[in-house]
Design a protein around this motif. Structure first.
Motif, short mmCIF file in Angstrom:
data_model
loop_
_atom_site.label_atom_id
_atom_site.label_comp_id
_atom_site.label_asym_id
_atom_site.label_seq_id
_atom_site.Cartn_x
_atom_site.Cartn_y
_atom_site.Cartn_z
N ARG A 120 -5.17 12.18 11.32
CA ARG A 120 -5.77 10.91 10.94
C ARG A 120 -6.50 10.20 12.09
O ARG A 120 -7.22 9.25 11.85
CB ARG A 120 -4.69 9.98 10.36
CG ARG A 120 -4.20 10.45 9.00
CD ARG A 120 -3.12 9.55 8.43
NE ARG A 120 -2.74 10.02 7.10
CZ ARG A 120 -1.90 11.03 6.87
NH1 ARG A 120 -1.33 11.65 7.90
NH2 ARG A 120 -1.64 11.42 5.65
N GLY A 121 -6.28 10.62 13.31
CA GLY A 121 -6.97 9.96 14.40
C GLY A 121 -6.47 10.38 15.76
O GLY A 121 -5.36 10.90 15.90
N SER B 6 0.81 -1.22 0.00
CA SER B 6 0.00 0.00 0.00
C SER B 6 0.84 1.27 0.00
O SER B 6 0.30 2.37 0.14
CB SER B 6 -0.93 0.01 1.23
OG SER B 6 -1.88 -1.04 1.14
N LEU B 7 2.15 1.13 -0.15
CA LEU B 7 3.02 2.31 -0.13
C LEU B 7 2.95 3.03 -1.47
O LEU B 7 3.65 2.70 -2.43
CB LEU B 7 4.46 1.91 0.18
CG LEU B 7 4.75 1.47 1.61
CD1 LEU B 7 6.19 1.04 1.75
CD2 LEU B 7 4.43 2.58 2.58
N VAL B 8 2.08 4.00 -1.56
CA VAL B 8 1.91 4.93 -2.67
C VAL B 8 1.56 4.22 -3.97
O VAL B 8 0.45 4.34 -4.48
CB VAL B 8 3.16 5.82 -2.85
CG1 VAL B 8 2.92 6.87 -3.94
CG2 VAL B 8 3.52 6.50 -1.53
N GLY B 9 2.49 3.48 -4.54
CA GLY B 9 2.25 2.79 -5.80
C GLY B 9 3.51 2.08 -6.25
O GLY B 9 4.59 2.28 -5.69
N VAL B 10 3.38 1.22 -7.28
CA VAL B 10 4.52 0.45 -7.75
C VAL B 10 5.65 1.35 -8.22
O VAL B 10 6.83 1.08 -7.97
CB VAL B 10 4.08 -0.51 -8.88
CG1 VAL B 10 5.29 -1.17 -9.53
CG2 VAL B 10 3.14 -1.58 -8.33
N GLN B 11 5.30 2.45 -8.91
CA GLN B 11 6.34 3.35 -9.40
C GLN B 11 7.17 3.90 -8.25
O GLN B 11 8.41 3.98 -8.33
CB GLN B 11 5.73 4.49 -10.19
CG GLN B 11 6.75 5.43 -10.83
CD GLN B 11 6.09 6.52 -11.66
OE1 GLN B 11 4.88 6.70 -11.63
NE2 GLN B 11 6.90 7.24 -12.43
N PHE B 12 6.50 4.27 -7.16
CA PHE B 12 7.21 4.78 -5.98
C PHE B 12 8.09 3.70 -5.38
O PHE B 12 9.26 3.92 -5.06
CB PHE B 12 6.20 5.27 -4.95
CG PHE B 12 6.82 5.80 -3.69
CD1 PHE B 12 7.15 7.14 -3.57
CD2 PHE B 12 7.07 4.97 -2.60
CE1 PHE B 12 7.72 7.64 -2.41
CE2 PHE B 12 7.65 5.45 -1.45
CZ PHE B 12 7.96 6.80 -1.35
N ARG B 13 7.57 2.48 -5.24
CA ARG B 13 8.32 1.40 -4.61
C ARG B 13 9.49 0.94 -5.48
O ARG B 13 10.43 0.33 -4.97
CB ARG B 13 7.39 0.23 -4.27
CG ARG B 13 6.29 0.61 -3.29
CD ARG B 13 5.62 -0.57 -2.66
NE ARG B 13 4.94 -1.44 -3.57
CZ ARG B 13 3.72 -1.26 -4.06
NH1 ARG B 13 3.03 -0.16 -3.72
NH2 ARG B 13 3.16 -2.15 -4.88
N ASN B 14 9.43 1.21 -6.76
CA ASN B 14 10.56 0.92 -7.64
C ASN B 14 11.71 1.90 -7.45
O ASN B 14 12.82 1.66 -7.93
CB ASN B 14 10.13 0.92 -9.10
CG ASN B 14 9.60 -0.42 -9.56
OD1 ASN B 14 10.08 -1.46 -9.12
ND2 ASN B 14 8.61 -0.41 -10.43
N THR C 198 -7.42 5.65 3.17
CA THR C 198 -7.50 5.24 1.77
C THR C 198 -6.33 4.30 1.51
O THR C 198 -5.34 4.32 2.25
CB THR C 198 -7.42 6.44 0.80
OG1 THR C 198 -6.18 7.13 1.00
CG2 THR C 198 -8.58 7.40 1.04
N ARG C 199 -6.39 3.53 0.45
CA ARG C 199 -5.44 2.44 0.24
C ARG C 199 -3.99 2.89 0.25
O ARG C 199 -3.13 2.23 0.83
CB ARG C 199 -5.76 1.73 -1.09
CG ARG C 199 -4.77 0.62 -1.41
CD ARG C 199 -5.17 -0.17 -2.63
NE ARG C 199 -4.11 -1.08 -3.05
CZ ARG C 199 -3.82 -2.24 -2.46
NH1 ARG C 199 -4.55 -2.62 -1.42
NH2 ARG C 199 -2.85 -3.00 -2.88
N THR C 200 -3.68 4.00 -0.41
CA THR C 200 -2.28 4.42 -0.53
C THR C 200 -1.90 5.54 0.42
O THR C 200 -0.83 6.13 0.28
CB THR C 200 -1.99 4.86 -1.98
OG1 THR C 200 -2.87 5.93 -2.34
CG2 THR C 200 -2.19 3.70 -2.95
N ASP C 201 -2.75 5.82 1.40
CA ASP C 201 -2.44 6.86 2.39
C ASP C 201 -1.46 6.31 3.42
O ASP C 201 -1.21 5.10 3.52
CB ASP C 201 -3.74 7.29 3.08
CG ASP C 201 -3.59 8.56 3.90
OD1 ASP C 201 -2.54 9.23 3.79
OD2 ASP C 201 -4.52 8.88 4.66
N PHE C 202 -0.88 7.22 4.23
CA PHE C 202 -0.10 6.78 5.37
C PHE C 202 -1.01 6.00 6.32
O PHE C 202 -2.21 6.27 6.41
CB PHE C 202 0.50 7.97 6.13
CG PHE C 202 1.53 8.73 5.36
CD1 PHE C 202 2.50 8.09 4.62
CD2 PHE C 202 1.55 10.12 5.38
CE1 PHE C 202 3.47 8.78 3.92
CE2 PHE C 202 2.51 10.83 4.69
CZ PHE C 202 3.47 10.17 3.96
#
Length: 261
Positions: free
Chosen positions: A234-235, A93-101, A172-176
């Motif tokens: 966030r909480g 869930s860390l941002v997206g594949v492009q970020f994790r690459n 949300t899925r890609t949020d912290f």
């Protein structure tokens, strides 16, 4: 926005360490979070020529170079056999594949970010960091050290046959994460790491008895009682404490057996 005068691709760790002693210089890592900082840098130190982007597998451990990307860790077949689904859940869930690459494990760990799924997941395993000057340091100790100008060379995970589960709550899925929980077990000890409290991850170790193994909720209550929680956009602290107890229980049910909630 970050302003940088120059980038040097170093040819040795000693060259990188020498340059990094200047306060106006910085190790770049994957340069994913750092580039959003509002600061001026004289020299960006690029480690990409040092061969530290590989994962070395031995019978005893995984030796992960600091320039290894999060995507490489996420997909590594031998690590996935050792910890099925664990890093996919922690990193997916860390941002997206492009970020994790682009993001590196060294930058993620050295920064000791309060929101870090990477730090939370590694802390529940038998993990050490290899520092250029500081040598081998247990990750649980490294987390609480002050930031300095040493260089993190490798992350080393011992293959000690512990089982592990990773869970997180996100708006949300890609949020912290609002809360992040890793639970692991080896022999008669459980290791519980909780991150996004919203402080950096902390580790709790609890001894198991036959009765305790049958009652993950009691173990979750014990773990939460040893941790502090704070609030942000966030909480609240109370919400995070409640979520942590729920997700610790669910993680323990996965690794100790029982009905999944």
């Amino acid at each position: 926005m970050m302003n940088m005068e120059r980038i040097i691709r170093v040819s040795s760790l000693n060259e990188a360490w020498t340059l990094n002693q200047e306060r106006s210089n910085v190790i770049l890592g994957g340069f994913m979070w750092m580039k959003m900082a509002n600061r001026s840098v004289a020299t960006g130190i690029d480690l990409s020529l040092l061969g530290l982007d590989q994962i070395e597998v031995t019978p005893e451990e995984f030796r992960i170079g600091c320039m290894c990307t999060l995507r490489t860790l996420e997909l590594h077949p031998e690590i996935n056999r050792q910890f099925p689904g664990y890093f996919a859940n922690a990193l997916g869930s860390l941002v997206g594949v492009q970020f994790r690459n682009g993001a590196t494990i060294g930058g993620s760990v050295f920064g000791r970010y309060g929101f870090s799924d990477v730090l939370t997941s590694l802390l529940a395993l038998d993990t050490r960091v290899e520092l250029y000057q500081g040598g081998l340091v247990p990750l649980a100790d490294f987390v609480n050290q002050k930031l300095d100008n040493d260089i993190l060379v490798r992350i080393i995970i011992r293959r000690d046959n512990r089982t592990a589960a990773y869970l997180s709550q996100r708006n949300t899925r890609t949020d912290f994460p609002v809360i992040a929980v890793a639970a692991a077990c080896r022999n008669q000890t459980v290791y519980i790491s909780v991150g996004a409290r919203p402080m950096k991850a902390a580790l709790v170790e609890l001894a198991l008895s036959d009765d305790a193994a049958a009652d993950p909720d009691s173990l979750a209550q014990q773990a939460v009682s040893q941790l502090s929680f704070g609030k942000d956009m966030r909480g609240s602290a109370e919400y995070r404490r409640h979520l942590a107890q729920v997700y610790i229980r669910r993680g323990l049910e996965q690794i100790l057996g029982g009905t999944k909630a």
